[in-house]
Design a protein around this motif. Structure first.
Motif, mmCIF file in Angstrom:
data_model
loop_
_atom_site.group_PDB
_atom_site.id
_atom_site.type_symbol
_atom_site.label_atom_id
_atom_site.label_comp_id
_atom_site.label_asym_id
_atom_site.label_seq_id
_atom_site.Cartn_x
_atom_site.Cartn_y
_atom_site.Cartn_z
ATOM 1 N N LEU A 178 -5.131 -27.156 42.211
ATOM 2 C CA LEU A 178 -4.748 -26.003 41.395
ATOM 3 C C LEU A 178 -5.869 -25.650 40.426
ATOM 4 C CD1 LEU A 178 -1.097 -27.126 40.501
ATOM 5 C CD2 LEU A 178 -1.818 -25.630 42.378
ATOM 6 N N ILE A 179 -6.226 -24.374 40.396
ATOM 7 C CA ILE A 179 -7.256 -23.886 39.474
ATOM 8 C C ILE A 179 -6.679 -22.695 38.728
ATOM 9 C CG2 ILE A 179 -9.575 -22.940 39.242
ATOM 10 C CD1 ILE A 179 -10.277 -24.298 41.890
ATOM 11 N N GLY A 180 -6.496 -22.858 37.419
ATOM 12 C CA GLY A 180 -5.929 -21.797 36.607
ATOM 13 C C GLY A 180 -6.985 -21.016 35.857
ATOM 14 N N ARG A 181 -6.907 -19.728 35.957
ATOM 15 C CA ARG A 181 -7.799 -18.827 35.220
ATOM 16 C C ARG A 181 -6.950 -17.719 34.619
ATOM 17 N NH1 ARG A 181 -10.678 -22.457 35.771
ATOM 18 N NH2 ARG A 181 -12.755 -22.601 36.713
ATOM 19 N N GLY A 182 -6.670 -17.820 33.326
ATOM 20 C CA GLY A 182 -5.812 -16.814 32.704
ATOM 21 C C GLY A 182 -4.422 -16.857 33.303
ATOM 22 N N ASP A 183 -3.919 -15.689 33.728
ATOM 23 C CA ASP A 183 -2.566 -15.646 34.294
ATOM 24 C C ASP A 183 -2.561 -15.743 35.816
ATOM 25 O OD1 ASP A 183 -3.592 -13.199 34.933
ATOM 26 O OD2 ASP A 183 -1.968 -12.024 34.036
ATOM 27 N N LEU A 184 -3.696 -16.155 36.413
ATOM 28 C CA LEU A 184 -3.771 -16.361 37.862
ATOM 29 C C LEU A 184 -4.069 -17.828 38.167
ATOM 30 C CD1 LEU A 184 -5.768 -13.259 39.182
ATOM 31 C CD2 LEU A 184 -3.319 -13.702 39.433
ATOM 32 N N ILE A 185 -3.335 -18.382 39.135
ATOM 33 C CA ILE A 185 -3.570 -19.760 39.552
ATOM 34 C C ILE A 185 -3.864 -19.779 41.042
ATOM 35 C CG2 ILE A 185 -2.646 -22.105 39.655
ATOM 36 C CD1 ILE A 185 -0.648 -21.361 37.524
ATOM 37 N N LYS A 186 -4.979 -20.389 41.421
ATOM 38 C CA LYS A 186 -5.305 -20.572 42.833
ATOM 39 C C LYS A 186 -4.676 -21.872 43.329
ATOM 40 C CE LYS A 186 -9.644 -17.990 43.048
ATOM 41 N NZ LYS A 186 -11.091 -18.046 43.365
ATOM 42 N N ILE A 187 -3.983 -21.774 44.469
ATOM 43 C CA ILE A 187 -3.336 -22.942 45.088
ATOM 44 C C ILE A 187 -4.004 -23.186 46.429
ATOM 45 C CG2 ILE A 187 -1.135 -23.989 45.744
ATOM 46 C CD1 ILE A 187 0.246 -21.606 44.282
ATOM 47 N N ASN A 188 -4.615 -24.334 46.570
ATOM 48 C CA ASN A 188 -5.316 -24.652 47.821
ATOM 49 C C ASN A 188 -4.716 -25.915 48.418
ATOM 50 O OD1 ASN A 188 -7.523 -26.001 49.519
ATOM 51 N ND2 ASN A 188 -8.363 -23.948 49.167
ATOM 52 N N GLY A 189 -4.317 -25.836 49.712
ATOM 53 C CA GLY A 189 -3.746 -27.000 50.376
ATOM 54 C C GLY A 189 -3.059 -26.612 51.661
ATOM 55 N N PRO A 190 -2.350 -27.557 52.306
ATOM 56 C CA PRO A 190 -1.610 -27.257 53.526
ATOM 57 C C PRO A 190 -0.583 -26.146 53.272
ATOM 58 C CG PRO A 190 -1.722 -29.627 53.162
ATOM 59 C CD PRO A 190 -2.242 -28.978 51.923
ATOM 60 N N ALA A 191 -0.314 -25.358 54.297
ATOM 61 C CA ALA A 191 0.540 -24.185 54.147
ATOM 62 C C ALA A 191 1.920 -24.520 53.587
ATOM 63 C CB ALA A 191 0.684 -23.465 55.485
ATOM 64 N N ASP A 192 2.545 -25.607 54.093
ATOM 65 C CA ASP A 192 3.897 -25.932 53.616
ATOM 66 C C ASP A 192 3.877 -26.366 52.152
ATOM 67 O OD1 ASP A 192 2.525 -28.255 54.190
ATOM 68 O OD2 ASP A 192 4.255 -29.313 55.033
ATOM 69 N N ALA A 193 2.815 -27.080 51.762
ATOM 70 C CA ALA A 193 2.699 -27.515 50.368
ATOM 71 C C ALA A 193 2.447 -26.323 49.449
ATOM 72 C CB ALA A 193 1.582 -28.541 50.219
ATOM 73 N N VAL A 194 1.599 -25.395 49.897
ATOM 74 C CA VAL A 194 1.316 -24.198 49.107
ATOM 75 C C VAL A 194 2.593 -23.390 48.887
ATOM 76 C CG1 VAL A 194 0.119 -21.977 49.091
ATOM 77 C CG2 VAL A 194 -1.111 -24.041 49.770
ATOM 78 N N LYS A 195 3.398 -23.271 49.943
ATOM 79 C CA LYS A 195 4.654 -22.531 49.822
ATOM 80 C C LYS A 195 5.598 -23.220 48.823
ATOM 81 C CE LYS A 195 8.572 -20.766 52.476
ATOM 82 N NZ LYS A 195 9.223 -20.682 53.820
ATOM 83 N N SER A 196 5.684 -24.550 48.890
ATOM 84 C CA SER A 196 6.544 -25.289 47.963
ATOM 85 C C SER A 196 6.089 -25.112 46.522
ATOM 86 C CB SER A 196 6.551 -26.781 48.321
ATOM 87 O OG SER A 196 7.176 -27.009 49.554
ATOM 88 N N VAL A 197 4.779 -25.156 46.301
ATOM 89 C CA VAL A 197 4.250 -25.000 44.944
ATOM 90 C C VAL A 197 4.508 -23.579 44.430
ATOM 91 C CG1 VAL A 197 2.147 -24.972 43.551
ATOM 92 C CG2 VAL A 197 2.569 -26.844 45.145
ATOM 93 N N GLU A 198 4.405 -22.590 45.311
ATOM 94 C CA GLU A 198 4.724 -21.223 44.894
ATOM 95 C C GLU A 198 6.196 -21.109 44.470
ATOM 96 O OE1 GLU A 198 3.379 -19.104 48.393
ATOM 97 O OE2 GLU A 198 1.742 -18.208 47.234
ATOM 98 N N ASN A 199 7.073 -21.764 45.240
ATOM 99 C CA ASN A 199 8.490 -21.782 44.856
ATOM 100 C C ASN A 199 8.683 -22.480 43.506
ATOM 101 O OD1 ASN A 199 9.283 -20.482 47.201
ATOM 102 N ND2 ASN A 199 9.700 -22.385 48.310
#
Length: 329
Positions: free
Chosen positions: A38-59
């Motif tokens: 996870l890389i946070g810049r202001g009000d945007l966060i980049k999520i990098n990882g396997p697709a299912d994990a990225v979806k879970s983190v977005e939830n």
């Protein structure tokens, strides 16, 4: 091998400092539970990882944004509990309940997890409190009447919907006499109030609870101490309502002031009043039936959340008809 993907998540107007935590503490905790970077810049966060994990983190992020908007804060306990729900460790997953439904059912996040209704009757109880200013909850031991009521009251206080909480119990002895105990009046009365203190201790950090009690933001008192008061902007809980007399119940119900809510709990199979005194909980539904803003909820053995044998004990006593007049707590 699953290929990593990268998504961006917008915090949608939430204060990034609240979301990230001090020195990005919250992001680091999330990275321990999910195989993502996870890389946070202001009000945007980049999520990098396997697709299912990225979806879970977005939830997860969506639920955390909802929490922050609701509570104006995000504690470590809130974060860990939400992670637990999203990762499927919550009980709801076994029953096919979605994570959002599980999270929506939470009444209160505590230092040790969270409190939520677990049975249809308990869910009906919580819903009734949301929709009415006075709720009577009548049911046997172990159905969570007191515990849920205290959690709801603290939730209202945390959300600044009320300014104080009053927790009251009638000082009626259940078969034993406490008069011989040493100490002043307040020390003698505390045993009657211990179930309320137990619930508070499960839900509020010790330092915070001491502060609330010292400042009178939370009061735990015998019912007699309610006389003559008008309680505005308060959440008022009466526990063991079956041990109020008819006049005490009337006195309690007429204490409610502006912008206040009240829950009255009781079990009409456990009346400890002398035979000559009528319980204020008996017949109360006939008196107040049809008044808008007052609701009666009845719980039964199916709502018991204690040891599995408690349900069987309640059913056994019910079928026996309590012919000896014994009670249980």
């Amino acid at each position: 091998m699953t290929r990593d993907i990268e998504h961006e998540f917008s915090l949608q107007g939430v204060d990034p400092l609240l979301f990230y935590g001090t020195n990005d503490r919250n992001l680091k905790i999330i990275e321990k539970y999910f195989p993502v970077v996870l890389i946070g810049r202001g009000d945007l966060i980049k999520i990098n990882g396997p697709a299912d994990a990225v979806k879970s983190v977005e939830n997860l992020f969506s639920e955390l944004v909802f929490l922050i908007n609701s509570k104006k804060s995000l504690s470590r306990s809130d974060l860990l509990t939400t992670i637990q729900i999203i990762t499927g460790e919550a009980v709801a997953e076994k029953n096919g309940v979605s994570s959002k439904e599980e999270l929506d059912a939470v009444v209160l996040f505590t230092p040790y997890g969270y409190v939520k209704p677990n049975t249809p009757g308990q869910k009906n109880y919580v819903k009734a409190v949301e929709e009415n200013d006075i709720v009577f909850c009548i049911g046997p031991a172990g159905t969570g009447k007191t515990y849920l009521a205290v959690a709801i009251a603290i939730s209202y206080l945390n959300r600044k919907l009320v300014n104080k909480i009053i927790l009251a119990r009638p000082a009626v002895e259940a078969g034993e006499s406490l008069g011989f105990l040493p100490g002043d009046y307040r020390e003698k009365i505390n045993p009657y109030l211990s179930p309320l203190y137990d619930a508070l201790g499960d839900m509020v950090p010790p330092d915070q609870l001491k502060k609330y009690l010292d400042q009178g933001i939370i009061e735990v008192i015998p019912l007699a101490f309610m006389r003559g008061r008008t309680l505005n902007n308060a959440f008022v809980l009466l526990d063991e309502g079956q041990n109020c007399t008819f006049l005490q119940m009337k006195m309690f119900l007429t204490r409610l002031g502006i912008n206040s809510k009240s829950i009255i709990n009781g079990d009409i199979t456990q009346i400890d009043l002398p035979k000559s005194k009528e319980s204020g909980l008996l017949g109360i539904q006939n008196i107040l039936d049809g008044i808008d803003g007052i609701r009666f909820v009845h719980l039964d053995a199916q709502d018991v959340v204690r040891h599995r044998l408690v349900k069987e004990i309640i059913n056994a006593y019910a079928s026996e008809g309590n012919r000896n007049g014994d009670t249980f707590a």
